[in-house]
Design a protein around this motif. Sequence first.
Motif, PDB file in Angstrom:
ATOM      1  N   GLY A 254       0.819  -1.205   0.000  1.00 40.32           N
ATOM      2  CA  GLY A 254       0.000   0.000   0.000  1.00 40.32           C
ATOM      3  C   GLY A 254       0.858   1.261   0.000  1.00 40.32           C
ATOM      4  N   ASP A 255       1.956   1.228   0.762  1.00 43.46           N
ATOM      5  CA  ASP A 255       2.879   2.366   0.770  1.00 43.46           C
ATOM      6  C   ASP A 255       3.492   2.580  -0.615  1.00 43.46           C
ATOM      7  N   LEU A 256       3.834   1.477  -1.278  1.00 41.55           N
ATOM      8  CA  LEU A 256       4.394   1.580  -2.627  1.00 41.55           C
ATOM      9  C   LEU A 256       3.366   2.178  -3.587  1.00 41.55           C
ATOM     10  N   TYR A 257       2.133   1.706  -3.506  1.00 40.35           N
ATOM     11  CA  TYR A 257       1.068   2.233  -4.365  1.00 40.35           C
ATOM     12  C   TYR A 257       0.910   3.735  -4.135  1.00 40.35           C
ATOM     13  N   ARG A 258       0.865   4.123  -2.858  1.00 39.19           N
ATOM     14  CA  ARG A 258       0.676   5.540  -2.505  1.00 39.19           C
ATOM     15  C   ARG A 258       1.827   6.401  -3.047  1.00 39.19           C
ATOM     16  N   LEU A 260       3.520   6.013  -5.640  1.00 43.36           N
ATOM     17  CA  LEU A 260       3.513   6.121  -7.093  1.00 43.36           C
ATOM     18  C   LEU A 260       2.386   6.991  -7.629  1.00 43.36           C
ATOM     19  N   VAL A 261       1.418   7.334  -6.783  1.00 41.84           N
ATOM     20  CA  VAL A 261       0.267   8.101  -7.263  1.00 41.84           C
ATOM     21  C   VAL A 261       0.687   9.489  -7.737  1.00 41.84           C
ATOM     22  N   ALA A 262       1.418  10.221  -6.920  1.00 43.28           N
ATOM     23  CA  ALA A 262       1.772  11.603  -7.278  1.00 43.28           C
ATOM     24  C   ALA A 262       2.621  11.684  -8.545  1.00 43.28           C
ATOM     25  N   PRO A 263       3.694  10.896  -8.679  1.00 40.66           N
ATOM     26  CA  PRO A 263       4.459  10.998  -9.921  1.00 40.66           C
ATOM     27  C   PRO A 263       3.668  10.543 -11.146  1.00 40.66           C
ATOM     28  N   THR A 264       2.743   9.583 -10.948  1.00 37.33           N
ATOM     29  CA  THR A 264       1.921   9.146 -12.078  1.00 37.33           C
ATOM     30  C   THR A 264       0.927  10.234 -12.467  1.00 37.33           C
ATOM     31  N   ALA A 265       0.389  10.934 -11.461  1.00 38.01           N
ATOM     32  CA  ALA A 265      -0.509  12.056 -11.746  1.00 38.01           C
ATOM     33  C   ALA A 265       0.237  13.164 -12.491  1.00 38.01           C
TER      34      ALA A 265
END
Length: 274
Positions: A254-258, A260-265
């Motif tokens: 979950g930490d890894l997913y979180r 990656l959200v900002a750079p993907t956005a």
Amino acid sequence: MATLNLIGAGHVGRVLGRLLAAQGGFHVQQVLTRSAASARAAVDFIGSGAPAERYDQLQPADMHVLAVGDDQIASACAALAQAVPLKGSVVFHCSGALASGQLQAARDAGALVASVHPIRSFADPAAVAAQFSGTFCGVEGDAAALAVLTPALRAIGAQPVPIDASAKTVYHAAAVFASNYLVTVLDAALRAYMAAGITEPVARQMAQPLAAESMANVFRLGAAAALSGPIARGDMVTVERQQRAVDQWDAPTGDLYRALVAPTADLARRKRLK
């Protein structure tokens, strides 16, 4: 024919020594390693040169290759500078993470210094030596050193790419992102499939076309154009729902997913601007 000494003869040093001797226009004089046995083995692999046991046994040469571990570069350079006249010679190391500034002792002794980092795996030296053509090499250092090294690298089939010495560590991190961390992200994908009751062999088969097509699109179109999925569509409701589900299933993932959200956005914003 220009002369070359090799200090350190692991996989990278052996391959470069063999290629520079066979195709690069250099005569390998001496090979110095931690033991006489490894030096002899390197000489056998290279096909020329003589083993040396100490720095003070080395003869002057037009080029000295420091193919030693990162933590040994500065000390090996200092020992070389103390034992061998270096004025006018080229000294380079092969580290991907450290710049040519590590060779200050050689520069102070009158040498031209550089770093040459071949961007590939050297797990099988014989295979790499046979298939080296096309290998990219990140290069930086003194202009006069690069003027000697660039044609020599091209002669052995390399593609030299100049890099900014001040960003050498970031440059090296690029390979970690492109290789090591990619594997980590794919492992998360496989484990997530398995959490849904899918066996690992089938999970690999399911992930492969997604990963392969995405990578092919990145290299064909660029990263922004290749991005797809909920963030690219602006579907943050789905992203938040996935975040909660992954957190509940496995907190570290979950930490890894979180993360990656900002750079993907940000990548999605760049896609919309194109």
